[in-house]
Write a protein that holds these residues in place. Structure first.
Motif, PDB file in Angstrom:
ATOM      1  N   GLN A 150       0.826  -1.205   0.000  1.00 29.48           N
ATOM      2  CA  GLN A 150       0.000   0.000   0.000  1.00 29.48           C
ATOM      3  C   GLN A 150       0.867   1.264   0.000  1.00 29.48           C
ATOM      4  OE1 GLN A 150      -0.427  -2.609   1.985  1.00 29.48           O
ATOM      5  NE2 GLN A 150      -2.429  -3.423   1.343  1.00 29.48           N
ATOM      6  N   LEU A 151       1.906   1.270   0.855  1.00 26.01           N
ATOM      7  CA  LEU A 151       2.779   2.438   0.919  1.00 26.01           C
ATOM      8  C   LEU A 151       3.604   2.575  -0.368  1.00 26.01           C
ATOM      9  CD1 LEU A 151       4.044   2.336   4.617  1.00 26.01           C
ATOM     10  CD2 LEU A 151       2.446   3.946   3.572  1.00 26.01           C
ATOM     11  N   LYS A 152       4.013   1.456  -0.939  1.00 24.12           N
ATOM     12  CA  LYS A 152       4.771   1.510  -2.193  1.00 24.12           C
ATOM     13  C   LYS A 152       3.925   2.091  -3.318  1.00 24.12           C
ATOM     14  CE  LYS A 152       7.850  -2.414  -1.213  1.00 24.12           C
ATOM     15  NZ  LYS A 152       8.281  -3.771  -1.649  1.00 24.12           N
ATOM     16  N   LEU A 153       2.671   1.655  -3.434  1.00 25.03           N
ATOM     17  CA  LEU A 153       1.804   2.172  -4.480  1.00 25.03           C
ATOM     18  C   LEU A 153       1.513   3.650  -4.262  1.00 25.03           C
ATOM     19  CD1 LEU A 153       0.217   1.676  -7.000  1.00 25.03           C
ATOM     20  CD2 LEU A 153      -1.681   0.814  -5.634  1.00 25.03           C
ATOM     21  N   THR A 154       1.347   4.043  -3.001  1.00 17.40           N
ATOM     22  CA  THR A 154       1.154   5.471  -2.701  1.00 17.40           C
ATOM     23  C   THR A 154       2.371   6.278  -3.140  1.00 17.40           C
ATOM     24  OG1 THR A 154      -0.231   4.923  -0.789  1.00 17.40           O
ATOM     25  CG2 THR A 154       0.697   7.137  -0.872  1.00 17.40           C
ATOM     26  N   PHE A 155       3.539   5.747  -2.891  1.00 18.79           N
ATOM     27  CA  PHE A 155       4.790   6.435  -3.238  1.00 18.79           C
ATOM     28  C   PHE A 155       4.897   6.654  -4.746  1.00 18.79           C
ATOM     29  CE2 PHE A 155       9.312   5.799  -4.485  1.00 18.79           C
ATOM     30  CZ  PHE A 155       9.816   6.995  -4.004  1.00 18.79           C
ATOM     31  N   VAL A 156       4.749   5.586  -5.531  1.00 21.39           N
ATOM     32  CA  VAL A 156       4.928   5.729  -6.981  1.00 21.39           C
ATOM     33  C   VAL A 156       3.787   6.535  -7.609  1.00 21.39           C
ATOM     34  CG1 VAL A 156       6.280   3.616  -7.185  1.00 21.39           C
ATOM     35  CG2 VAL A 156       3.797   3.495  -7.443  1.00 21.39           C
ATOM     36  N   SER A 157       2.608   6.520  -6.983  1.00 23.71           N
ATOM     37  CA  SER A 157       1.486   7.280  -7.534  1.00 23.71           C
ATOM     38  C   SER A 157       1.658   8.773  -7.299  1.00 23.71           C
ATOM     39  CB  SER A 157       0.167   6.802  -6.911  1.00 23.71           C
ATOM     40  OG  SER A 157      -0.050   5.431  -7.171  1.00 23.71           O
ATOM     41  N   VAL A 158       2.079   9.142  -6.104  1.00 20.69           N
ATOM     42  CA  VAL A 158       2.255  10.560  -5.775  1.00 20.69           C
ATOM     43  C   VAL A 158       3.379  11.177  -6.603  1.00 20.69           C
ATOM     44  CG1 VAL A 158       2.914  12.169  -3.936  1.00 20.69           C
ATOM     45  CG2 VAL A 158       1.279  10.338  -3.467  1.00 20.69           C
ATOM     46  N   LEU A 159       4.385  10.378  -6.939  1.00 22.95           N
ATOM     47  CA  LEU A 159       5.479  10.893  -7.758  1.00 22.95           C
ATOM     48  C   LEU A 159       4.986  11.389  -9.118  1.00 22.95           C
ATOM     49  CD1 LEU A 159       8.424   8.375  -7.142  1.00 22.95           C
ATOM     50  CD2 LEU A 159       8.219  10.721  -6.305  1.00 22.95           C
ATOM     51  N   LEU A 160       3.874  10.838  -9.597  1.00 23.24           N
ATOM     52  CA  LEU A 160       3.339  11.264 -10.888  1.00 23.24           C
ATOM     53  C   LEU A 160       2.964  12.741 -10.906  1.00 23.24           C
ATOM     54  CD1 LEU A 160       1.025   8.254 -11.845  1.00 23.24           C
ATOM     55  CD2 LEU A 160       3.286   8.790 -12.760  1.00 23.24           C
TER      56      LEU A 160
END
Length: 443
Positions: free
Chosen positions: A143-153
């Motif tokens: 969950q935290l990994k997906l949040t990380f890569v999504s926010v980078l967008l």
């Protein structure tokens, strides 16, 4: 090559989208079920092709608004994927495929707006895959990994830079790009079939899972010069690398053979992906080229993935046959295409009234100086002239200095006036020939 901080930021922003793509919707580690990828890819392809088809009709301001809305929607849907499961997953992936297509185009705009698009593209491909490896290794929850890569967008909202939003008139032809698209499509089908059988075997034997992405970046960066100056050779190396992967997998179906097969396949993928980006970024109308080019690439991935799922254990045999046929097709086209490219280099380019040089200039300028002058008179920058003629920018400046000395004029517009009205400026052209290669010609 030294990269300024602003260049590194631009490469990083493009890499963020690649990392999101490879870790989540494209069968990445953050995708809950592999069967969901086709539901993402199918609408993604349709929207990309639609953008390419409608490129000339959409006002630039409206396109930028669409990209911003799509970017925010992509981030929101990615974060929503953390909460939705079961029957909601398929509709979410469909919406994500639609929303992320303009975001993909935004990445292309960043690369196109850079000082050296193809170099930045190679570095972004390598950096994006390296970032995906970091995401795999960091000790965080999915969950935290997906949040990380999504926010980078969200960094893609950063302005491209002054004057970089304009879309040039559609003067470049898509013929060269279109001629490569059938190969790109078939290659992606074959590689998709291979991954379907190779990845499970690799994961069972991998000494260091994730190490393969380094070879992808090595393929893109290592063949950068070839992709830039001799695309058929780069294409052939990519195909040979893929064929080597099949040979290793067939001869040594465990341990070192599996590792070698995966590494060579990743090298091939890096080369072919960079080749496509080069062909796309060279086009004047980026939207049309990107929509068609990346849409066809994703189409090949989708077909290969679906065939792999349908064929199961037979995928490796079908892929091996397909790759042999692909190599035969490439080899049959390679020599004629290579010959035509050599002829195109040796033969003088078509001259317009603005670039046709009068006999007086032809007599006093060397062949290389004439080529440089013709390029400069088309309003290209010295860097663009250097790229077109495969020489350094300093060499272009040296040739121009010699041209100015020989003609007696020191401004580009004066050279153009001299060419348009040579009689009016003949007195300014020195009669003495300073180029030894031209003495015999004048005599």
């Amino acid at each position: 090559m030294t990269l300024a901080p602003q260049h590194m930021v631009r490469i990083g922003i493009a890499a963020f989208f690649i990392a999101w793509l490879t870790t989540f919707p494209m069968s990445g580690i953050l995708l809950t079920h592999e069967q969901l990828m086709p539901w993402f890819l199918a609408p993604h392809i349709l929207v990309l092709l639609g953008l390419g088809r409608l490129a000339g009709r959409m006002p630039l301001q409206r396109l930028q608004q669409l990209i911003r809305i799509s970017l925010i929607g992509t981030v929101g849907l990615s974060l929503l994927a953390l909460e939705l499961n079961g029957g909601w997953s398929i509709p979410l992936m469909v919406l994500l495929g639609i929303a992320s297509a303009p975001v993909s185009l935004r990445m292309g705009q960043y690369l196109k707006a850079s000082e050296r698009p193809i170099v930045f593209a190679a570095l972004a491909l390598a950096a994006g895959n390296l970032l995906s490896l970091i995401v795999v290794l960091i000790p965080l929850s999915p969950q935290l990994k997906l949040t990380f890569v999504s926010v980078l967008l969200l960094f893609l909202l950063t302005p491209l830079g002054p004057g970089q939003h304009r879309r040039e008139p559609e003067t470049a032809k898509l013929g060269r790009l279109l001629s490569y698209l059938p190969f790109i499509f078939v290659f992606q089908i074959v590689s998709g079939l291979m991954y379907g059988g190779l990845i499970p075997a690799y994961e069972a034997h991998a000494v260091a899972p994730g190490l393969e992405v380094i070879f992808y970046g090595a393929g893109a960066i290592g063949c950068l010069w070839l992709v830039k100056y001799t695309q058929p050779t780069a294409m052939l190396i990519g195909v040979v690398s893929a064929l080597t992967a099949f040979a290793l997998w067939s001869l040594l179906p465990s341990g070192a053979g599996i590792h070698g097969a995966m590494f060579f396949m990743m090298v091939a993928a890096g080369i072919i992906d960079l080749l496509l980006l080069f062909l796309v970024l060279k086009q004047t109308d980026l939207v049309r080229a990107y929509g068609y080019g990346v849409g066809v690439l994703c189409g090949g991935i989708l077909v290969g993935h679906l065939l792999s799922m349908a064929l199961g254990g037979a995928a490796d045999t079908i892929a091996f046959i397909g790759l042999i046929l692909l190599n035969m097709a490439v080899l049959s086209l390679y020599l004629p295409r290579r010959k035509s490219e050599v002829q195109a280099v040796d033969e003088p380019a078509e001259q317009t009234p603005e670039t046709r040089l009068p006999d007086t200039l032809v007599q006093i300028l060397s062949d290389q100086e004439q080529q440089v002058l013709r390029q400069v008179l088309t309003e290209k920058t010295y860097r663009e002239v250097a790229d077109a003629l495969s020489i350094s920018e300093s060499s272009v400046k040296t040739y121009m200095h010699r041209i100015f000395q020989k003609t007696g004029v020191y401004r580009r517009h004066q050279l153009l006036e001299l060419i348009r009205n040579p009689r009016a400026g003949l007195h300014a052209v020195p009669k003495q020939v300073t180029d030894p290669d031209k003495k015999a010609k004048v005599a």
